[in-house]
Structures are given as C-alpha cells and as structure tokens.
Write an enzyme that holds these catalytic residues in place. Structure first.
Site, PDB file in Angstrom:
ATOM      1  N   TYR A  83       0.830  -1.213   0.000  1.00 43.25           N
ATOM      2  CA  TYR A  83       0.000   0.000   0.000  1.00 43.25           C
ATOM      3  C   TYR A  83       0.866   1.265   0.000  1.00 43.25           C
ATOM      4  O   TYR A  83       0.355   2.366  -0.237  1.00 43.25           O
ATOM      5  CB  TYR A  83      -0.979   0.029   1.190  1.00 43.25           C
ATOM      6  N   HIS A  86      -0.097 -12.119   1.237  1.00 38.09           N
ATOM      7  CA  HIS A  86      -1.078 -11.223   0.617  1.00 38.09           C
ATOM      8  C   HIS A  86      -1.862 -11.901  -0.512  1.00 38.09           C
ATOM      9  O   HIS A  86      -3.057 -11.703  -0.658  1.00 38.09           O
ATOM     10  CB  HIS A  86      -0.352  -9.975   0.096  1.00 38.09           C
TER      11      HIS A  86
END
Ligand code: NAP
Length: 315
Positions: free
Chosen positions: A52, A114
C-alpha cells in the site's frame, strides 16, 4: 439487546477487534490523519500492507500516539501482509522486518501472505512478465518461523480460494489463524465460510462496502436494493448494514475511509442487530466477485493461466 461483537477469538486464543480500519488507497499525507482519527474514536485494529506504500506514515502516527499516551501498543491490533515479490524462504523474514521498521513496531498481531501469487524479487508494479511459480508450502514454512519467533503473533493468508486454503491445511504445521478475503453482501463466500468454520479459522472481509470509488469495480454494493431496504427499516446507512451483516456472519470487517464522518459511522455498528427476518433476505442477492485480479492471470507467465484458475472456479 444487540450483541456488541467487538472481538472474535482466533485459534491462537487472541482476540481480533471486529472492525478494523482499511488503509489501501488511503493516500500518503491523508492516511496518517485517518489512522489517528480512527484510534481516537475507538478503533483498535488497523489493516496495513507493504504494497500500500503508506506504512512509514502509519508508523510515524502510531509512534506519536504511543508517546502521547493516546493508546498502548498492547491494546492495538496491527495486521500487515507479505508482498508477492518476497515469497522465497530467505526473503520472508527480511520483508517482515522492513514492515516492522516502517511501522515502528517490534511485533505484528497478524502477518498474512497477501496473495497466492509470486513475483520476481525486486519487481515493481504489476507486470505480468514478473509473475513466477508460487510455492506456498515453502512460503508458509517461513511464516511459521515468524510465528515461532513471536514477531508475528498470528499468521494467515489472503485471497485464497477454498481449495487453496484446503491445500495449505494439508501441509501446515501451524494452521492459519485468519483468511482475509473479499467479502460483502454481493460476494458472501459461503464455501470458504463453511471451511473456515469447520477448521476454526477466522474469516476477515476486505472491501466490506464493495470498494466504491475503485475504478475496477463495476457493481455498486451500497446501492443494492436489499441492503437499502434493510437500511431504511433500521434507520441506518447502507454501509452500516453491510458492516453489521459481516459481523453477524462472524467475520471481522475492514472498512476503509479517510473521512472523519464516515470513519465514525463505520464504527457505529455495535448497538443494533439485523433481525432474522431481514437477515435471511441477504441470501436473495445475486453474487459476483468484484476484485478478480486479472492482472495475476496470464497464459505464459506465473501459475494461473486464467482468473478461473487463480480462484479455482470461485468467481
Ligand atoms: N488483502 C487484500 O488483498 C485486500 C484487498 C482489498 C482491500 N483490502 C483491505 O480492506 C480494506 C477495505 O477495502 P477497500 O478499501 O477495497 O474498500 P471498502 O472499505 O469496501 O470501501 C472503501 C470506499 O468506500 C468509501 N466509504 C467508506 N465509508 C463509507 C460510508 N460509510 N459510506 C459510503 N462510502 C464509504 C471510501 O471513501 P472515503 O475514504 O472517502 O470515505 C472508499 O472509497 C482496504 O483498505 C484494505 O485494508 C485488502
């Protein structure tokens, strides 16, 4: 009296706060204020990820909140995620250390793989030529080592289909505590939910509002007629109903907002319930996965030739 549902217990014995602040697409310069606002309003769970690109800013804010005595580290739940470029056995610990350094922390409450997707070490962005063959059992061994070391107090996976989670359970010494996946009234994940329930794995729903504002998402979950009918009957917003639906399913939810009014609203979901006669209406909603991640499927590169393969048909 509505059940508050502020926490769910994991198979590690830890209690994960049921509403966490999402930080994907929370822009640099904005995400820090959002995290501080949320924590001051009572949020105790922040969902982060190296990819992110904002963990440094979040780390600076956390440090200041600890120094100012606003919150204690032990009262917060911080999740982060291993990016696709760091799946090799020797890279996992380094990736986590770098996240810990950015966040100014010495442990994470939860560390997740992830994606069941791997990419060349050092690759930047989402180029299909960088996709490589994942070896989840090997990556999981490195995750187990982080769990053993205490740096990750719980470990889990994200974006795994029911089949991929089942395959991992066959080889895991430490079973995953959490699977974090897209989950909201338009993508309810009944198969995965059932597997999680039978194996004592907690399901966290990401994009619990359907990720409005994300260019790739074409369906507007918050405009769903069932959601709006229930919202009107209970005098709540569609977002609050979507979140409360998740909690009543037994999922933790991660609404992202950088707007104070909406951060507050998304945390105001503990003092009401969707009654059974309205809750059953959610089964009428047509289902579709919104975040398909076509970028991770390619005929030549990586492990999945099509999105159907990536999701093992759950699409
Ligand atoms: N593991 C993964 O691969 C993965 C993938 C996706 C997401 N996630 C995690 O899950 C979090 C949430 O998912 P998401 O960011 O995709 O989407 P989301 O939380 O479903 O939706 C966020 C969007 O909804 C708006 N919003 C927030 N509260 C609202 C409300 N009460 N009413 C109307 N609109 C509202 C936000 O705008 P404002 O900010 O302007 O309020 C933002 O545009 C992420 O931030 C991330 O932490 C993880």
């Amino acid at each position: 009296m509505a059940q508050a549902m502020r926490f769910f217990e994991l198979n590690t014995g830890a209690k994960i706060p049921s509403v966490g602040l999402g930080t994907w697409q929370a822009a640099p310069g904005v995400v820090g204020d959002a995290v501080a606002t949320a924590i001051k309003l009572g949020y105790r769970h922040i969902d982060c990820a190296q990819v992110y690109g904002n963990e440094k800013e979040i780390g600076s804010v956390l440090k200041k909140l600890f120094e100012d005595g606003v919150v204690k580290r032990e009262d917060l739940w911080i999740t982060s995620k291993l990016w696709n470029t760091n799946h090799a056995l020797e890279d996992v610990q380094e990736a986590m250390d770098s996240t810990l350094q950015d966040l100014h922390l010495n442990y994470l409450d939860l560390y997740l793989i992830h994606w069941p997707v791997s990419m060349k070490k050092g690759a930047v962005g989402f180029n299909r030529e960088d996709l490589t063959q994942p070896d989840i059992p090997v990556t999981w061994r490195a995750m187990e080592a982080l769990y053993d070391s205490g740096k990750a107090r719980a470990i889990g996976v994200s974006n795994f289909s029911t089949k991929k989670l089942g395959d991992l359970l066959e080889v895991a010494r430490v079973p995953p505590a959490v699977v974090q996946v897209e989950c909201h009234p338009v993508w309810q994940q009944p198969k995965l939910h059932a597997l999680c329930k039978s194996k004592g794995i907690h399901l966290t729903g990401f994009s619990p509002l359907g990720s409005p504002g994300t260019g790739i998402v074409k369906i507007e979950v918050l405009k769903d007629p069932v959601l709006n009918m229930v919202a009107e009957k209970l005098g709540k917003s569609p977002a609050q109903i979507a979140l409360r639906w998740g909690l009543q399913m037994g999922h933790s939810v991660l609404p992202k907002s950088t707007n104070e009014v909406r951060i507050r609203q998304n945390f105001d979901v503990f003092d009401f319930s969707i009654p059974e006669d309205l809750f059953v209406k959610f089964s009428e909603i047509e289902q579709e996965r919104l975040i398909k991640a076509t970028v991770f499927a390619h005929e030549t590169f990586g492990a999945y030739r099509t999105v159907e393969e990536l999701w093992d048909g759950e699409i």
